[in-house]
Design an enzyme around this catalytic site. Structure first.
Site, PDB file in Angstrom:
ATOM      1  N   LYS A   1      -8.656   7.960 -19.097  1.00  0.00           N
ATOM      2  CA  LYS A   1      -9.008   8.521 -20.401  1.00  0.00           C
ATOM      3  C   LYS A   1      -7.778   8.541 -21.329  1.00  0.00           C
ATOM      4  O   LYS A   1      -7.337   7.506 -21.751  1.00  0.00           O
ATOM      5  CB  LYS A   1      -9.598   9.920 -20.208  1.00  0.00           C
ATOM      6  CG  LYS A   1     -10.636  10.011 -19.057  1.00  0.00           C
ATOM      7  CD  LYS A   1     -11.857   9.177 -19.342  1.00  0.00           C
ATOM      8  CE  LYS A   1     -13.069   9.478 -18.501  1.00  0.00           C
ATOM      9  NZ  LYS A   1     -13.120   9.004 -17.152  1.00  0.00           N
TER      10      LYS A   1
ATOM     11  N   ASP B   1      -8.070  20.087 -13.184  1.00  0.00           N
ATOM     12  CA  ASP B   1      -8.346  18.770 -13.747  1.00  0.00           C
ATOM     13  C   ASP B   1      -8.161  18.890 -15.257  1.00  0.00           C
ATOM     14  O   ASP B   1      -8.969  19.513 -15.946  1.00  0.00           O
ATOM     15  CB  ASP B   1      -9.779  18.340 -13.397  1.00  0.00           C
ATOM     16  CG  ASP B   1     -10.109  16.940 -13.912  1.00  0.00           C
ATOM     17  OD1 ASP B   1      -9.491  16.511 -14.899  1.00  0.00           O
ATOM     18  OD2 ASP B   1     -11.000  16.298 -13.332  1.00  0.00           O
TER      19      ASP B   1
ATOM     20  N   TYR C   1     -17.224  18.253 -14.496  1.00  0.00           N
ATOM     21  CA  TYR C   1     -17.449  16.816 -14.324  1.00  0.00           C
ATOM     22  C   TYR C   1     -18.376  16.535 -13.135  1.00  0.00           C
ATOM     23  O   TYR C   1     -18.100  16.948 -12.008  1.00  0.00           O
ATOM     24  CB  TYR C   1     -16.108  16.091 -14.168  1.00  0.00           C
ATOM     25  CG  TYR C   1     -16.284  14.643 -13.847  1.00  0.00           C
ATOM     26  CD1 TYR C   1     -17.051  13.818 -14.685  1.00  0.00           C
ATOM     27  CD2 TYR C   1     -15.734  14.086 -12.710  1.00  0.00           C
ATOM     28  CE1 TYR C   1     -17.247  12.492 -14.379  1.00  0.00           C
ATOM     29  CE2 TYR C   1     -15.919  12.748 -12.409  1.00  0.00           C
ATOM     30  CZ  TYR C   1     -16.679  11.955 -13.255  1.00  0.00           C
ATOM     31  OH  TYR C   1     -16.888  10.631 -12.947  1.00  0.00           O
TER      32      TYR C   1
ATOM     33  N   ARG D   1       0.830  -1.217   0.000  1.00  0.00           N
ATOM     34  CA  ARG D   1       0.000   0.000   0.000  1.00  0.00           C
ATOM     35  C   ARG D   1       0.862   1.264   0.000  1.00  0.00           C
ATOM     36  O   ARG D   1       0.368   2.365  -0.230  1.00  0.00           O
ATOM     37  CB  ARG D   1      -0.980  -0.027   1.178  1.00  0.00           C
ATOM     38  CG  ARG D   1      -2.072   1.013   1.097  1.00  0.00           C
ATOM     39  CD  ARG D   1      -3.320   0.697   1.912  1.00  0.00           C
ATOM     40  NE  ARG D   1      -3.105  -0.104   3.086  1.00  0.00           N
ATOM     41  CZ  ARG D   1      -2.565   0.328   4.218  1.00  0.00           C
ATOM     42  NH1 ARG D   1      -2.174   1.578   4.337  1.00  0.00           N
ATOM     43  NH2 ARG D   1      -2.416  -0.493   5.252  1.00  0.00           N
TER      44      ARG D   1
END
Ligand SMILES: Cc1ncc(COP(=O)(O)O)c(C=O)c1O
Length: 383
Positions: A207, A182, A110, A59
């Site tokens: 994306k 973003d 978004y 992690r």
């Protein structure tokens, strides 16, 4: 076709000249050159490492994430941290807002980010969310007073509003607020917000960075050491770490980012120009069109105009839906940035902003032959 400037990277020079972004997309994040070393970092599937060094648990770190982070960091001109999804990356940045703090966010951006902010506001985690038209710099300046975070999307998803990022940064600085951009719609080959003064860049690497619609992943890129450390702690303790396979897939996809971007941007420009003349289309939103409100800003800050085109279909929801359904090559699908062209009517999602017109189709232009894409779209719109 838009070319990527050869001197766009501040990174290490090769033979006396800086590497271009296109070259960095191919060359960064590779293993050391040693006899019989693999050219590519292999996927390391490990939850647990033999004791002896720091952070010996999966992690905290993983060599496959590190390779991807190095490559994305070099492209953005900062240090990258990968997360399990774009929204996990967004959430880690929103976690920087102090309890009860104020966030400025773009309208028509978004829906997932706006929903996350609304949830934080309902619980009192965030005190106020001020939504503004991010293209209206005076409105952003007014909203920034007393804010802790100014969130920017440029172009916004799906209204395609283009922010004046340096002006927004100046307003946020004056207010003592952090600026996060973003830049999912652009990728670092089209927009580099850290160079325009932003503190944080966020990507849904799902994306363009990945480019093949086969992995969920997010990235945050920063320059400040303390901020990087805090975001790393948020990732470790929140547990939103990227998968090994996803990291490897995104790094593999990144190797062709420059080719995909060049091709899809060129096709998007052609399609947007033709759509603007189409009898079944009321309005096209694409910053590459000279009469688009974001055109001159996009020219000043971006390398090209991206490959998302939004078109409002003449008529109503039925006409817009039947155009989507009539496509044979374009795939009706959410998400964007893959090699395959996709489209959807955004308001079909219950969570989409009411500012988004009901008939707005968001088109993500892929790398197919542009004439095939046009023939399919034109026939679907006429059907
Ligand atoms: C602009 C933008 N930011 C963030 C996200 C969230 O990314 P992910 O789906 O990888 O969680 C998306 C997803 O569509 C997006 O379009």
């Amino acid at each position: 076709m838009t070319s990527i400037p050869a001197d766009a990277s501040p990174d290490e020079p090769a033979a006396g000249r800086p590497l271009s972004l296109a070259t960095l997309a191919v060359a960064a994040g590779r293993p050391p050159r040693e006899p019989f070393a693999p050219l590519n970092v292999p996927p390391t599937f490990a939850s647990t490492y033999v004791q002896g060094g720091p952070d010996d648990y999966g992690r905290f770190r993983n060599p496959t994430w590190s390779a991807l982070e190095e490559a994305v960091g070099r492209l953005e001109g900062g240090r990258a941290l990968a997360f399990s999804s774009g929204l996990a990356a967004v959430s880690a940045v929103l976690d920087e807002v102090p309890v009860g703090g104020v966030v400025v966010a773009p309208v028509g951006s978004y829906s997932g980010t706006l929903a996350a902010l609304a949830k934080m506001q309902r619980s009192g985690r965030v005190g106020e969310v001020r939504t503004v038209d991010v293209a209206d710099t005076a409105a952003v300046e007014a909203a920034a007073a007393g804010a802790h975070l100014v969130w920017v999307e440029s172009p916004t998803n799906p209204l395609m509003a283009v922010a004046d990022i340096p002006a927004v940064v100046a307003a946020a600085r004056a207010a003592g607020a952090l600026v996060a951009v973003d830049a999912t719609f652009c990728s670092p080959l089209v927009l580099r917000p850290l160079e325009l003064g932003a503190d944080v860049v966020v990507h849904s690497a799902t994306k363009y960075l990945s480019g093949h619609s086969d992995a969920l992943l997010g990235v945050v890129v920063v320059r400040d050491d303390d901020l990087e450390q805090r975001l790393r702690t948020t990732r470790t303790l929140g547990g939103a770490v990227p998968g090994t396979m996803e990291s490897w897939l995104v790094l593999r996809g990144l190797r062709t980012l420059h080719l995909r971007v060049q091709r899809s941007q060129a096709s998007a420009q052609v399609l947007a120009e033709r759509l603007a003349e189409h009898p079944a289309v009321d309005r096209v939103r694409f910053p590459g069109l000279p009469d688009d409100p974001g055109h001159s800003r996009a020219r000043a800050q971006m390398t090209g105009f991206g490959s998302i085109v939004c078109a409002e279909v003449r008529g109503g929801v039925a006409e817009a839906d039947s155009a989507v359904a009539a496509c044979r090559l374009w795939i009706p699908a959410t998400s964007l940035g893959g090699v395959e062209s996709t489209l959807e009517r955004r308001r079909r999602h219950a969570g989409e902003s009411v500012e988004v017109p009901e008939t707005l189709l968001r088109l993500s232009v892929g790398i197919e032959d542009v004439e095939d894409l046009w023939a399919d779209l034109d026939a679907a719109l006429r059907s």
